[in-house]
Design a protein around this motif. Structure first.
Motif, mmCIF file in Angstrom:
data_model
loop_
_atom_site.group_PDB
_atom_site.id
_atom_site.type_symbol
_atom_site.label_atom_id
_atom_site.label_comp_id
_atom_site.label_asym_id
_atom_site.label_seq_id
_atom_site.Cartn_x
_atom_site.Cartn_y
_atom_site.Cartn_z
ATOM 1 N N PHE A 196 5.020 4.408 2.858
ATOM 2 C CA PHE A 196 5.834 5.581 2.588
ATOM 3 C C PHE A 196 5.357 6.172 1.256
ATOM 4 O O PHE A 196 4.603 5.535 0.523
ATOM 5 C CB PHE A 196 7.311 5.207 2.496
ATOM 6 N N THR A 197 5.808 7.349 0.929
ATOM 7 C CA THR A 197 5.437 7.939 -0.350
ATOM 8 C C THR A 197 5.952 7.058 -1.487
ATOM 9 O O THR A 197 7.151 6.815 -1.608
ATOM 10 C CB THR A 197 6.023 9.356 -0.481
ATOM 11 N N GLY A 198 5.041 6.517 -2.279
ATOM 12 C CA GLY A 198 5.420 5.691 -3.417
ATOM 13 C C GLY A 198 5.836 4.279 -3.086
ATOM 14 O O GLY A 198 6.330 3.559 -3.966
ATOM 15 N N LEU A 199 5.633 3.829 -1.844
ATOM 16 C CA LEU A 199 6.072 2.487 -1.455
ATOM 17 C C LEU A 199 5.157 1.943 -0.367
ATOM 18 O O LEU A 199 5.073 2.504 0.726
ATOM 19 C CB LEU A 199 7.515 2.527 -0.943
ATOM 20 N N ASN A 200 4.492 0.820 -0.663
ATOM 21 C CA ASN A 200 3.615 0.145 0.299
ATOM 22 C C ASN A 200 4.248 -1.173 0.717
ATOM 23 O O ASN A 200 4.569 -2.020 -0.130
ATOM 24 C CB ASN A 200 2.240 -0.114 -0.323
ATOM 25 N N VAL A 201 4.421 -1.354 2.016
ATOM 26 C CA VAL A 201 5.096 -2.516 2.583
ATOM 27 C C VAL A 201 4.124 -3.276 3.472
ATOM 28 O O VAL A 201 3.382 -2.676 4.265
ATOM 29 C CB VAL A 201 6.326 -2.092 3.406
ATOM 30 N N LEU A 202 4.138 -4.599 3.379
ATOM 31 C CA LEU A 202 3.317 -5.446 4.239
ATOM 32 C C LEU A 202 4.245 -6.351 5.043
ATOM 33 O O LEU A 202 5.111 -7.029 4.481
ATOM 34 C CB LEU A 202 2.355 -6.280 3.398
ATOM 35 N N THR A 203 4.072 -6.352 6.374
ATOM 36 C CA THR A 203 4.910 -7.171 7.241
ATOM 37 C C THR A 203 4.215 -8.494 7.554
ATOM 38 O O THR A 203 3.013 -8.526 7.807
ATOM 39 C CB THR A 203 5.217 -6.443 8.562
ATOM 40 N N ASP A 204 4.966 -9.577 7.529
ATOM 41 C CA ASP A 204 4.484 -10.913 7.913
ATOM 42 C C ASP A 204 3.022 -11.141 7.527
ATOM 43 O O ASP A 204 2.161 -11.412 8.383
ATOM 44 C CB ASP A 204 4.659 -11.115 9.418
ATOM 45 N N PRO A 205 2.695 -11.054 6.240
ATOM 46 C CA PRO A 205 1.280 -11.088 5.835
ATOM 47 C C PRO A 205 0.618 -12.424 6.151
ATOM 48 O O PRO A 205 1.109 -13.484 5.762
ATOM 49 C CB PRO A 205 1.335 -10.819 4.328
ATOM 50 N N MET A 206 -0.509 -12.353 6.840
ATOM 51 C CA MET A 206 -1.207 -13.546 7.301
ATOM 52 C C MET A 206 -2.710 -13.332 7.158
ATOM 53 O O MET A 206 -3.320 -12.625 7.954
ATOM 54 C CB MET A 206 -0.818 -13.828 8.763
ATOM 55 N N TYR A 207 -3.295 -13.927 6.099
ATOM 56 C CA TYR A 207 -4.736 -13.815 5.866
ATOM 57 C C TYR A 207 -5.451 -15.162 5.976
ATOM 58 O O TYR A 207 -6.655 -15.217 5.801
ATOM 59 C CB TYR A 207 -5.000 -13.196 4.495
ATOM 60 N N SER A 208 -4.741 -16.233 6.248
ATOM 61 C CA SER A 208 -5.383 -17.541 6.354
ATOM 62 C C SER A 208 -6.197 -17.650 7.640
ATOM 63 O O SER A 208 -5.989 -16.905 8.602
ATOM 64 C CB SER A 208 -4.329 -18.651 6.318
ATOM 65 N N GLU A 209 -7.118 -18.607 7.661
ATOM 66 C CA GLU A 209 -7.964 -18.816 8.821
ATOM 67 C C GLU A 209 -7.214 -19.505 9.947
ATOM 68 O O GLU A 209 -7.552 -19.337 11.120
ATOM 69 C CB GLU A 209 -9.197 -19.635 8.435
ATOM 70 N N ARG A 210 -6.196 -20.273 9.620
ATOM 71 C CA ARG A 210 -5.412 -20.971 10.643
ATOM 72 C C ARG A 210 -3.921 -20.717 10.431
ATOM 73 O O ARG A 210 -3.448 -20.640 9.304
ATOM 74 C CB ARG A 210 -5.670 -22.484 10.613
ATOM 75 N N ALA A 211 -3.197 -20.622 11.556
ATOM 76 C CA ALA A 211 -1.737 -20.525 11.525
ATOM 77 C C ALA A 211 -1.189 -21.934 11.687
ATOM 78 O O ALA A 211 -0.877 -22.387 12.790
ATOM 79 C CB ALA A 211 -1.245 -19.622 12.645
ATOM 80 N N SER A 212 -1.078 -22.649 10.573
ATOM 81 C CA SER A 212 -0.849 -24.091 10.637
ATOM 82 C C SER A 212 -0.372 -24.597 9.277
ATOM 83 O O SER A 212 -0.659 -23.983 8.246
ATOM 84 C CB SER A 212 -2.161 -24.797 11.026
ATOM 85 N N PRO A 213 0.321 -25.731 9.250
ATOM 86 C CA PRO A 213 0.668 -26.340 7.966
ATOM 87 C C PRO A 213 -0.519 -26.983 7.256
ATOM 88 O O PRO A 213 -0.416 -27.332 6.085
ATOM 89 C CB PRO A 213 1.713 -27.393 8.342
#
Length: 344
Positions: free
Chosen positions: A95-112
């Protein structure tokens, strides 16, 4: 066996105790655990094992390449909204003046752990270093493919964004050094910057990261009211409970981010994940002007369908429900769409 018995008996022991209940009692919480009104979606370990060893699981390619797109804008002009799918449920909403990131996921694995678990089939559509400054992070729930602690710590170290999520998640996040957190119950709202109001809305899903914490932290979607329009991020959800109520309470969204992947086999996934046909029905229930598909073709292999099946099934579902192609779109990973047109 003793440990399993302990976790089965613990909720009953707590219910009979005089300890204060940590959460408000409501139509979706008994004071200790959350639930989906009218539907039970918990699965047994036998059912989980059967799903993970499904003989109908399609083969995915080891790696697929993303298209090449310009980086997202640093900001958007007044009256505009920019949407950039990055991968899975990670979407940049500007939005104007506001950047939102949803459920951010940059890891190589979705794991503990970093050495096992679902692995990426594609890189994030926008490199972490190419992100604009992130002001707010919204988390739909605490599953590993949606609440990724390494990514959240990277965001904290670089921009210190506010994290907005459901009840019960702040303690978990604080244990990982993430303390700028606002918890919300369903239908609660907060004011963000730039005249943007955020409401946490119901979803048909569940939560849990390990033994004993199933449904101890609330899940949900996020609704943004901004001068330029209304945006709905559904998170993970099944069909049909909440869409009519969201529209009744908040109106029709201008843009809806709806999951279309991780839906097979239906005997296991139906209550918790939309398939493309249900996503189109949700689009119609919401009355949204534009829906954008997400939550597909990113991680090996969260469900049985082929990597390209969600997009193909969406084409068929749009036709069956007489929804125009440009009313429910699938963008490239890293492609930016603005409410005034596609960024070239």
């Amino acid at each position: 066996m003793l440990r399993a018995a302990f976790y089965v008996l613990l909720p009953m022991l707590l219910a009979g105790s005089s300890a204060p209940r940590p959460f408000p009692v409501s139509d979706h919480c008994d004071g200790y655990r959350f639930f989906n009104p009218g539907i039970a979606i918990d699965k047994s370990l036998v059912e989980v094992w059967r799903m993970l060893n499904s003989p109908t699981r399609a083969h995915w390619p080891e790696r697929v390449a993303n298209g090449s797109y310009p980086p997202p804008p640093l900001d958007v002009p007044p009256g505009d909204i920019a949407i950039t799918p990055i991968g899975h449920a990670t979407v940049l909403i500007q939005f104007t003046g506001l950047n939102v990131l949803t459920d951010p996921m940059y890891s190589e694995r979705a794991s503990p752990v970093s050495w096992a678990g679902p692995e990426r089939a594609r890189d994030p559509g926008v490199a972490f270093e190419a992100l604009p400054p992130i002001d707010v992070v919204v988390l739909s729930h605490n599953h590993y493919d949606h609440m990724d602690m390494p990514t959240l710590r990277r965001l904290r170290d670089r921009w210190h964004p506010l994290i907005v999520t459901g009840l019960g998640n702040a303690r978990l996040l604080a244990s990982h050094g993430l303390e700028q957190v606002k918890e919300l119950d369903w239908w609660q709202s907060i004011e963000l910057r730039s005249n943007v109001r955020l409401t946490f809305v119901p979803a048909q899903h569940w939560s849990g990261r390990g033994f004993g914490d199933r449904r101890r932290m609330l899940w949900g979607g996020h609704w943004f009211d901004a001068p330029a329009g209304r945006v709905y991020f559904a998170g993970d959800t099944g069909y049909p409970a909440q869409f009519h109520e969201i529209r009744q309470r908040l109106g029709a969204p201008d843009i809806a981010l709806l999951p279309i992947g991780a839906y097979e086999p239906r005997w296991f996934m139906a209550a918790q994940h939309l398939n493309p046909e249900e996503a189109v029905r949700a689009h119609l229930d919401l009355g949204t002007r534009l829906s954008i598909g997400m939550h597909f073709a990113t991680f090996h292999q969260l469900s049985d369908e082929a990597i390209d099946a969600p997009v193909q099934a969406l084409v068929i579902a749009r036709r069956e429900h007489s929804v125009p192609d440009d009313a429910f779109r699938v963008l490239g990973f890293g492609e930016t769409l603005t409410s005034s047109g596609l960024v070239q």
